[in-house]
Write a protein that holds these residues in place. Structure first.
Motif, mmCIF file in Angstrom:
data_model
loop_
_atom_site.group_PDB
_atom_site.id
_atom_site.type_symbol
_atom_site.label_atom_id
_atom_site.label_comp_id
_atom_site.label_asym_id
_atom_site.label_seq_id
_atom_site.Cartn_x
_atom_site.Cartn_y
_atom_site.Cartn_z
ATOM 1 N N GLN A 115 0.833 -1.198 0.000
ATOM 2 C CA GLN A 115 0.000 0.000 0.000
ATOM 3 C C GLN A 115 0.873 1.256 0.000
ATOM 4 O O GLN A 115 2.060 1.183 0.343
ATOM 5 C CB GLN A 115 -0.892 0.003 1.254
ATOM 6 C CG GLN A 115 -1.851 -1.153 1.335
ATOM 7 C CD GLN A 115 -2.884 -1.067 0.235
ATOM 8 O OE1 GLN A 115 -3.599 -0.091 0.105
ATOM 9 N NE2 GLN A 115 -2.925 -2.090 -0.605
ATOM 10 N N PRO A 116 0.302 2.419 -0.342
ATOM 11 C CA PRO A 116 1.082 3.663 -0.328
ATOM 12 C C PRO A 116 1.747 3.962 1.018
ATOM 13 O O PRO A 116 2.814 4.560 1.065
ATOM 14 C CB PRO A 116 0.045 4.733 -0.681
ATOM 15 C CG PRO A 116 -0.994 4.000 -1.466
ATOM 16 C CD PRO A 116 -1.051 2.627 -0.867
ATOM 17 N N ASP A 117 1.116 3.497 2.124
ATOM 18 C CA ASP A 117 1.703 3.764 3.442
ATOM 19 C C ASP A 117 2.742 2.711 3.856
ATOM 20 O O ASP A 117 3.246 2.725 4.974
ATOM 21 C CB ASP A 117 0.607 3.869 4.504
ATOM 22 C CG ASP A 117 -0.144 2.567 4.730
ATOM 23 O OD1 ASP A 117 0.191 1.543 4.081
ATOM 24 O OD2 ASP A 117 -1.069 2.563 5.564
ATOM 25 N N GLY A 118 3.055 1.768 2.932
ATOM 26 C CA GLY A 118 4.068 0.759 3.215
ATOM 27 C C GLY A 118 3.521 -0.539 3.786
ATOM 28 O O GLY A 118 4.251 -1.525 3.880
ATOM 29 N N THR A 119 2.258 -0.567 4.190
ATOM 30 C CA THR A 119 1.668 -1.806 4.698
ATOM 31 C C THR A 119 1.310 -2.718 3.529
ATOM 32 O O THR A 119 1.288 -2.289 2.381
ATOM 33 C CB THR A 119 0.401 -1.513 5.538
ATOM 34 O OG1 THR A 119 -0.570 -0.874 4.703
ATOM 35 C CG2 THR A 119 0.732 -0.633 6.734
ATOM 36 N N ARG A 120 1.036 -3.960 3.842
ATOM 37 C CA ARG A 120 0.659 -4.939 2.816
ATOM 38 C C ARG A 120 -0.781 -5.387 3.032
ATOM 39 O O ARG A 120 -1.245 -5.459 4.152
ATOM 40 C CB ARG A 120 1.573 -6.161 2.862
ATOM 41 C CG ARG A 120 2.987 -5.875 2.437
ATOM 42 C CD ARG A 120 3.775 -7.188 2.288
ATOM 43 N NE ARG A 120 5.007 -6.981 1.600
ATOM 44 C CZ ARG A 120 5.157 -7.031 0.275
ATOM 45 N NH1 ARG A 120 4.147 -7.291 -0.478
ATOM 46 N NH2 ARG A 120 6.338 -6.820 -0.280
ATOM 47 N N ARG A 121 -1.431 -5.703 1.917
ATOM 48 C CA ARG A 121 -2.764 -6.297 1.971
ATOM 49 C C ARG A 121 -2.786 -7.489 1.021
ATOM 50 O O ARG A 121 -1.979 -7.561 0.095
ATOM 51 C CB ARG A 121 -3.840 -5.291 1.589
ATOM 52 C CG ARG A 121 -3.773 -4.845 0.144
ATOM 53 C CD ARG A 121 -5.093 -4.224 -0.309
ATOM 54 N NE ARG A 121 -4.964 -3.613 -1.608
ATOM 55 C CZ ARG A 121 -5.003 -4.271 -2.772
ATOM 56 N NH1 ARG A 121 -5.139 -5.581 -2.800
ATOM 57 N NH2 ARG A 121 -4.881 -3.630 -3.930
ATOM 58 N N PRO A 122 -3.685 -8.452 1.253
ATOM 59 C CA PRO A 122 -3.767 -9.602 0.342
ATOM 60 C C PRO A 122 -4.098 -9.140 -1.078
ATOM 61 O O PRO A 122 -4.903 -8.226 -1.274
ATOM 62 C CB PRO A 122 -4.908 -10.437 0.924
ATOM 63 C CG PRO A 122 -5.006 -10.016 2.353
ATOM 64 C CD PRO A 122 -4.605 -8.566 2.379
ATOM 65 N N ALA A 123 -3.465 -9.761 -2.062
ATOM 66 C CA ALA A 123 -3.738 -9.445 -3.465
ATOM 67 C C ALA A 123 -5.153 -9.871 -3.827
ATOM 68 O O ALA A 123 -5.677 -10.852 -3.287
ATOM 69 C CB ALA A 123 -2.722 -10.132 -4.364
ATOM 70 N N GLN A 124 -5.743 -9.126 -4.737
ATOM 71 C CA GLN A 124 -7.095 -9.394 -5.218
ATOM 72 C C GLN A 124 -7.059 -9.525 -6.737
ATOM 73 O O GLN A 124 -6.088 -9.099 -7.386
ATOM 74 C CB GLN A 124 -8.019 -8.265 -4.785
ATOM 75 C CG GLN A 124 -8.099 -8.131 -3.279
ATOM 76 C CD GLN A 124 -8.968 -6.969 -2.857
ATOM 77 O OE1 GLN A 124 -9.662 -6.362 -3.654
ATOM 78 N NE2 GLN A 124 -8.921 -6.654 -1.575
ATOM 79 N N PRO A 125 -8.113 -10.081 -7.349
ATOM 80 C CA PRO A 125 -8.118 -10.249 -8.805
ATOM 81 C C PRO A 125 -7.818 -8.962 -9.580
ATOM 82 O O PRO A 125 -7.139 -9.008 -10.604
ATOM 83 C CB PRO A 125 -9.525 -10.764 -9.098
ATOM 84 C CG PRO A 125 -9.903 -11.507 -7.856
ATOM 85 C CD PRO A 125 -9.300 -10.697 -6.732
ATOM 86 N N ALA A 126 -8.264 -7.828 -9.095
ATOM 87 C CA ALA A 126 -8.015 -6.559 -9.797
ATOM 88 C C ALA A 126 -6.539 -6.179 -9.796
ATOM 89 O O ALA A 126 -6.119 -5.334 -10.597
ATOM 90 C CB ALA A 126 -8.841 -5.444 -9.161
#
Length: 154
Positions: A115-126
């Motif tokens: 993410q822009p703030d450096g955190t991570r999120r699970p990838a999504q189809p988009a």
């Protein structure tokens, strides 16, 4: 408006897939339309895209043929995901995907996006930017087949 639709259609055709050995590739894209006949029975049709709009479901078909005289070993197809389309699966096939322009690869549920703030999120189809099929068995000389994936116009 018509010019915009033509430009969108041009972005829907995947760039030429990359393949090793002497394997010829041919890409096609279809719009999936569902119709209902007079008796209420639904039919799924695949049509050449003349005009597409957000929400249209697309089917991308990549036909391959070993044009060489020897088996094509360690055959890999890598196809960029059109930027105007969200990945919607590949049926029974098990391609791996990239969400970072082809730097890292894996099953979608194992990847993450920074993410822009450096955190991570699970990838999504988009988030899918590329799709890859790595064939486990050599393709015999003259052998052919196809792989496919689905997408939805953003």
């Amino acid at each position: 408006m018509r010019k915009l639709l033509i430009l969108l259609l041009a972005t829907l055709a995947p760039a030429p897939a990359l393949a090793a050995n002497q394997v010829a590739l041919d890409n096609s894209v279809f719009v999936e339309r569902v119709t209902t006949d007079a008796s209420g029975k639904q039919r799924v049709l695949l049509e050449e895209p003349k005009v597409v709009v957000p929400g249209d479901r697309l089917v991308f078909v990549l036909n391959y043929r070993n044009a060489g005289g020897e088996p094509a070993d360690k055959f890999v197809i890598t196809n960029p995901m059109p930027s105007a389309v969200r990945f919607a699966g590949a049926g029974d096939a098990s391609p791996i995907v990239s969400v970072d322009g082809g730097k890292a690869w894996g099953a979608l549920d194992t990847l993450s996006v920074i993410q822009p703030d450096g955190t991570r999120r699970p990838a999504q189809p988009a988030d899918v930017t590329h799709i890859r099929w790595a064939f486990q068995k050599p393709i015999p000389a003259g052998g052919s087949g196809k792989v496919m994936f689905r997408g939805v116009v953003k």
